[in-house]
Every structure is written in C-alpha cells, then in structure tokens.
Design an enzyme around this catalytic site. Structure first.
Site, PDB file in Angstrom:
ATOM      1  N   HIS A 316       0.846  -1.189   0.000  1.00 38.46           N
ATOM      2  CA  HIS A 316       0.000   0.000   0.000  1.00 38.46           C
ATOM      3  C   HIS A 316       0.880   1.237   0.000  1.00 38.46           C
ATOM      4  O   HIS A 316       1.935   1.238   0.634  1.00 38.46           O
ATOM      5  CB  HIS A 316      -0.912   0.020   1.236  1.00 38.46           C
ATOM      6  CG  HIS A 316      -2.066   0.944   1.072  1.00 38.46           C
ATOM      7  ND1 HIS A 316      -1.967   2.294   1.314  1.00 38.46           N
ATOM      8  CD2 HIS A 316      -3.327   0.716   0.654  1.00 38.46           C
ATOM      9  CE1 HIS A 316      -3.134   2.843   1.047  1.00 38.46           C
ATOM     10  NE2 HIS A 316      -3.976   1.922   0.651  1.00 38.46           N
ATOM     11  N   ASP A 373      -7.936  -5.277   0.160  1.00 40.66           N
ATOM     12  CA  ASP A 373      -8.421  -6.084  -0.959  1.00 40.66           C
ATOM     13  C   ASP A 373      -8.118  -7.559  -0.798  1.00 40.66           C
ATOM     14  O   ASP A 373      -8.813  -8.409  -1.342  1.00 40.66           O
ATOM     15  CB  ASP A 373      -7.823  -5.573  -2.278  1.00 40.66           C
ATOM     16  CG  ASP A 373      -8.335  -4.194  -2.619  1.00 40.66           C
ATOM     17  OD1 ASP A 373      -9.511  -3.956  -2.347  1.00 40.66           O
ATOM     18  OD2 ASP A 373      -7.559  -3.377  -3.116  1.00 40.66           O
TER      19      ASP A 373
HETATM   20  N1  ACO Z   1       4.177  -7.892  -4.817  1.00 37.50           N
HETATM   21  C1  ACO Z   1       5.534  -7.918  -4.940  1.00 37.50           C
HETATM   22  N2  ACO Z   1       6.331  -6.836  -4.814  1.00 37.50           N
HETATM   23  C2  ACO Z   1       5.725  -5.672  -4.537  1.00 37.50           C
HETATM   24  C3  ACO Z   1       4.319  -5.565  -4.379  1.00 37.50           C
HETATM   25  C4  ACO Z   1       3.531  -6.739  -4.525  1.00 37.50           C
HETATM   26  N3  ACO Z   1       2.202  -6.674  -4.393  1.00 37.50           N
HETATM   27  N4  ACO Z   1       3.976  -4.272  -4.107  1.00 37.50           N
HETATM   28  C5  ACO Z   1       5.140  -3.591  -4.101  1.00 37.50           C
HETATM   29  N5  ACO Z   1       6.191  -4.428  -4.348  1.00 37.50           N
HETATM   30  C6  ACO Z   1       7.619  -4.067  -4.337  1.00 37.50           C
HETATM   31  C7  ACO Z   1       8.020  -3.284  -5.581  1.00 37.50           C
HETATM   32  O1  ACO Z   1       8.488  -4.134  -6.605  1.00 37.50           O
HETATM   33  C8  ACO Z   1       9.097  -2.394  -5.029  1.00 37.50           C
HETATM   34  O2  ACO Z   1      10.274  -3.168  -4.870  1.00 37.50           O
HETATM   35  P1  ACO Z   1      11.738  -2.476  -5.056  1.00 37.50           P
HETATM   36  O3  ACO Z   1      11.826  -1.430  -3.981  1.00 37.50           O
HETATM   37  O4  ACO Z   1      12.697  -3.584  -4.895  1.00 37.50           O
HETATM   38  O5  ACO Z   1      11.730  -1.883  -6.437  1.00 37.50           O
HETATM   39  C9  ACO Z   1       8.633  -2.056  -3.604  1.00 37.50           C
HETATM   40  O6  ACO Z   1       7.811  -3.178  -3.232  1.00 37.50           O
HETATM   41  C10 ACO Z   1       7.815  -0.766  -3.519  1.00 37.50           C
HETATM   42  O7  ACO Z   1       6.739  -0.837  -4.461  1.00 37.50           O
HETATM   43  P2  ACO Z   1       6.110   0.420  -5.207  1.00 37.50           P
HETATM   44  O8  ACO Z   1       5.395  -0.078  -6.412  1.00 37.50           O
HETATM   45  O9  ACO Z   1       7.159   1.467  -5.387  1.00 37.50           O
HETATM   46  O10 ACO Z   1       5.092   0.947  -4.104  1.00 37.50           O
HETATM   47  P3  ACO Z   1       3.879   1.935  -4.350  1.00 37.50           P
HETATM   48  O11 ACO Z   1       3.606   2.570  -3.049  1.00 37.50           O
HETATM   49  O12 ACO Z   1       4.147   2.824  -5.512  1.00 37.50           O
HETATM   50  O13 ACO Z   1       2.677   0.947  -4.805  1.00 37.50           O
HETATM   51  C11 ACO Z   1       0.813  -0.536  -4.702  1.00 37.50           C
HETATM   52  C12 ACO Z   1       1.667   0.522  -3.965  1.00 37.50           C
HETATM   53  C13 ACO Z   1       0.394   0.017  -6.081  1.00 37.50           C
HETATM   54  C14 ACO Z   1      -0.439  -0.813  -3.894  1.00 37.50           C
HETATM   55  C15 ACO Z   1       1.657  -1.814  -4.883  1.00 37.50           C
HETATM   56  O14 ACO Z   1       2.055  -2.306  -3.621  1.00 37.50           O
HETATM   57  C16 ACO Z   1       0.906  -2.907  -5.667  1.00 37.50           C
HETATM   58  O15 ACO Z   1       0.957  -2.923  -6.896  1.00 37.50           O
HETATM   59  N6  ACO Z   1       0.197  -3.842  -4.958  1.00 37.50           N
HETATM   60  C17 ACO Z   1      -0.584  -4.875  -5.609  1.00 37.50           C
HETATM   61  C18 ACO Z   1      -1.916  -4.325  -6.066  1.00 37.50           C
HETATM   62  C19 ACO Z   1      -2.859  -4.042  -4.904  1.00 37.50           C
HETATM   63  O16 ACO Z   1      -3.036  -4.878  -4.007  1.00 37.50           O
HETATM   64  N7  ACO Z   1      -3.481  -2.862  -4.943  1.00 37.50           N
HETATM   65  C20 ACO Z   1      -4.473  -2.467  -3.932  1.00 37.50           C
HETATM   66  C21 ACO Z   1      -3.994  -1.294  -3.161  1.00 37.50           C
HETATM   67  S1  ACO Z   1      -5.132  -0.904  -1.867  1.00 37.50           S
HETATM   68  C22 ACO Z   1      -6.387  -0.070  -2.637  1.00 37.50           C
HETATM   69  O17 ACO Z   1      -6.284   0.556  -3.641  1.00 37.50           O
HETATM   70  C23 ACO Z   1      -7.639  -0.183  -1.972  1.00 37.50           C
END
Ligand code: ACO
Length: 427
Positions: A316, A373
């Site tokens: 998140h 979620d």
């Molecule tokens: N699975 C594996 N790796 C992940 C995940 C995941 N679900 N989420 C983040 N990471 C990793 C990224 O690859 C990144 O790694 P790095 O630092 O080695 O490059 C690090 O964690 C940070 O991730 P970002 O994408 O920079 O984090 P951001 O805050 O921009 O994204 C998000 C947040 C979009 C929710 C992301 O965690 C994601 O895509 N999650 C899966 C989709 C999801 O569950 N969305 C629902 C969000 S809640 C809502 O909207 C109600």
C-alpha cells in the site's frame, strides 16, 4: 497563520526564499510552496504526489506508520460493524453521527431515492451482454448527470444534500442493474421495505417477481450475517483521503464539471488493478495459483525483479505497517469461516500466502502487508458475490467519500483548477 518557516536555498545562485509551514492537526505539517515558481523560476518534481498535499481536508485521517484510519476524527474500529454504513455516510457528510431520528430519516430518504429513471434502464440494456459491470456503472453514473442537470449549480445546504443523497441511493441500483444485464437476466427494482445493504443483495439475487430462491425448506432469505458483513465492507471503503480515484474526482471538480461526471471519473480510476480492481485480481490470482503447494513458486515470482508478477492484495502506498481495514476484515473473515462456509481451498491458499509473505524478508523489508483487498476478495467470494461485482461493491462504499470530498473542494476558497507543471525533457 503559519508560525514556522522553511528556508530554501538555490545553491547555484545562493538565493534563499522562506516558505511558511502550515500546521496539521494530526500527521505531517506541510510547506506552503504556492509561490515557489514565482519566487524561484523553478518547478517542484513529484510524480505520483508522494510528498505533495494537494488540498487541506477535514474528512479522513490516515497515519500509515501506525496503521490508523479515522473518519471525521473517529477511529475506524469504532465505526466498522458498530454503526450502519448509512450512519457512517451521515458522519462523513455532516461531520457528526446522526441522532436516532436523523438516522431513520436518512435511511428512509435513501430507500425512496433508490429508483432510477427508465431511460437509464434503457441505456444499460444497450450495452453488450458481456460488458464488465464497471464499464456500465461509470457510463450509467455519467448519464445520471443528464437526468439531474440542475446539480451543476449546487449552492445551498439543501441542494448539496439532495445531490449527495441521490447518488448514494442510486449507485447500488445501477450496480445491480449492470450485473444482471451482463448475465442477461431481468432487472430487479429496489424494494423500499429493505435496508440499503439488504436491498443491494436483493437486487442482485432475487428472481423476477421479487422472490428469493425457493428451496424445499421455503424461500431462501438473505441472512443477517451476510448483510452485516457487506455493510462493514461498505464502511471500510467509505473514504480514504486523497487516494487515486478521489484525486481524480477533485481534479474533475476543479474544472467546474457536474458532480456525477466527477464520480464517474472516480469509478473509472478505481477500476484499475493497482487500485480498487485489486480485489477482483486477488481471487483471480488465488484461482490461478490453484493449490497450496504452488504458493512458494508464486512467492518466488513476486520477488523476481525480472518478472512483472505482483502479489495482488499486498502493499500500500500509505500503510507501511498494517492496513487497519485489513485487520478488521481478517477478524470478520475468521468469524464468517464457520457461518458461511468459506471456500476452504481458496482460503487455504490465501492463508498460506499470508503466512509465507509475512515472514519473508523481501515482503517484510519493503513493508508489504496484506491490504483491504486481500481479505475483502475472500469475504465477497464467501458471500457468493460474483467476482466482476467486487470492484462495483468498492464503488458503492466509496461514493460517499467521493461526494464528500467533492463538496469540501467546492466549499474551500483556496481550491483552484488542477493543473500541474512538467519537467520537459523532449526535443
Ligand atoms: N508484490 C511484490 N512486490 C511488490 C508488491 C507486490 N504486491 N507491491 C510492491 N512491491 C515491491 C516493488 O516491486 C518495489 O520493490 P523495489 O523497492 O525492490 O523496487 C517495492 O515493493 C515498492 O513498491 P512500489 O510499487 O514502489 O510501491 P507503491 O507505493 O508505488 O505501490 C501498490 C503501492 C500500487 C499498492 C503496490 O504495492 C501494488 O501494486 N500492490 C498490488 C496491487 C494491490 O493490491 N493494490 C491495492 C492497493 S489498496 C487499494 O487501492 C484499496
């Protein structure tokens, strides 16, 4: 009036400018950089707004570090499952919980406003039968602006109230219509004898004529436990400060467009897999994993930087400790396990993912925890809600948040058209 300031020095020229620090009642204060470009000739660069407060707001507070969420100052734990979703709507709209009489009147008003114009029904019936309910919902809400064009000019409190209660009341009807249309089954009109949440389940499940499924034991009633669980899910989704879809709603509000068009844009933004669409993806992913024994393989894929695969329902932008909504839903999931007979295979896969990820250094070091979620997907699945309706359910819950934020935007004298700058790197 800001008491503190921050000095910003351009090391190329040695020129320093002082900026006021605006005080927050909770959470980080903010540097007021509104004159930054005028003062320095520079823009600030912040894709994804990770450090930028786009507005002042009194509606919802999140402390991502502590895993805290409050609506109008009240912790979510005191609201979810304790106040009805409509009482929470009242709280968000009017900054206080309703009295018993106000709650009853609001509930009755919403029931009576739940019908939609027959023209909307015709519009929905013109969509292809395999259309995703989110596509129909965003179009239906946009079309609603043509039936209530007068809301383009809301001025008095009574007009704001009418505009807000209309959209809150009609969204479940449009969502249920969208779902039934996609199945090719006759649409069911709202039943004003039923509460908000029960009515939505009724409009999705009833047979033409308004009867629920008939079993040898008689008519299968909607169970109170199902209504309560869905009501809690609506409350947990009701608002989440300046998230992606709310930012879009405020952005459309800033141009002076109709409020329902702004909500329609919010619905479109919510559809994405990185936002509200994640709850649908969680179940799709659990089904794809297929068996507990395959979980390690998918965990490895999620960790592999050369693989675009991500664990849906994990991570998140704001919560870097735990998502308080997820914590409430985890408890609810455990409670419902017995009563609703959650699908044990999917649940076992989900629990295995949770177990491994919560102890794996990749997820722990990046603060990746199950989000709302992850659990809402599993609970909605147990409620026998079809997967394509998971995100529309998020929409139903979030509509009050969007409309409250729209009103706050309109009432804030500091509001301006949303028009960011860019760092040009082209030819
Ligand atoms: N699975 C594996 N790796 C992940 C995940 C995941 N679900 N989420 C983040 N990471 C990793 C990224 O690859 C990144 O790694 P790095 O630092 O080695 O490059 C690090 O964690 C940070 O991730 P970002 O994408 O920079 O984090 P951001 O805050 O921009 O994204 C998000 C947040 C979009 C929710 C992301 O965690 C994601 O895509 N999650 C899966 C989709 C999801 O569950 N969305 C629902 C969000 S809640 C809502 O909207 C109600």
């Amino acid at each position: 009036m800001a008491r503190e300031t921050m000095t910003c020095t351009d090391n190329r020229t040695g020129k320093s400018v002082e900026y006021p620090i605006l005080e927050a009642t909770r959470g980080p204060d903010a540097v007021d950089i509104r004159t930054f470009y005028k003062d320095t000739g520079l823009f600030t660069y912040d894709p994804g707004f990770t450090s930028t407060a786009s507005c002042k707001s009194k509606i919802t507070f999140i402390d991502g570090g502590k895993g805290e969420l409050r609506y109008r100052g009240i912790p979510i734990e005191e609201l979810a499952g304790k106040q009805s979703y409509l009482e929470v709507c009242f709280l968000l709209l009017y900054s206080r919980l309703p009295t018993e009489e106000e709650a009853r009147d609001f509930d009755l008003e919403i029931r009576h406003r739940s019908f939609v114009h027959e023209g909307l029904r015709n519009l929905i019936e013109s969509f292809p039968s395999d259309a995703h309910p989110m596509a129909i919902l965003s179009s239906g809400v946009s079309a609603l602006s043509s039936f209530y064009y007068e809301h383009l000019q809301v001025e008095s409190d009574a007009e704001y109230h009418e505009m807000a209660s209309r959209i809150i009341a009609k969204i479940p009807t449009l969502a249920a219509f969208a779902y039934r249309h996609a199945l090719g089954i006759p649409l069911i009109y709202p039943d004003i004898e039923r509460s908000f949440t029960e009515n939505f389940l009724y409009m999705m499940r009833a047979y033409p004529g308004g009867k629920m499924k008939i079993t040898p034991e008689g008519e299968q009633k909607i169970r109170q436990v199902e209504i309560d669980a869905l009501d809690t899910i609506f409350t947990l989704h009701a608002d989440h400060e300046q998230n992606a879809s709310t930012t879009i709603v405020r952005g459309v509000a800033s141009t002076g467009a109709h409020p329902y068009v702004a909500i329609s844009a919010g619905i479109s933004a919510l559809w994405g897999r990185a936002h509200g669409g994640a709850n649908e993806s969680v179940i799709a992913q659990l089904e794809m994993i297929g068996d507990v024994k395959n979980v390690p393989e998918y965990i490895a894929r999620a960790k592999d930087k050369n693989d675009p695969f991500r664990l849906m329902g994990f991570g998140h932008r704001v919560y870097k400790n735990f998502d308080p909504r997820a914590r409430i839903l985890k408890k609810l999931q455990d409670q419902l396990k017995e009563e609703l007979g959650l699908d044990s295979k999917l649940l076992r896969i989900a629990q295995e993912i949770e177990r491994i990820a919560l102890s794996d250094d990749y997820f722990v070091s990046r603060n990746l925890y199950p989000n709302i979620d992850f659990y809402s997907g599993v609970i909605l699945y147990a409620l026998k809600i079809p997967r394509s309706m998971f995100t529309p359910i998020f929409v139903i819950g979030r509509t009050v948040g969007w409309i409250t934020q729209w009103i706050e935007f309109k009432e804030d004298p500091a509001s301006k058209i949303a028009r960011p700058r860019q760092l040009y790197t082209g030819a």
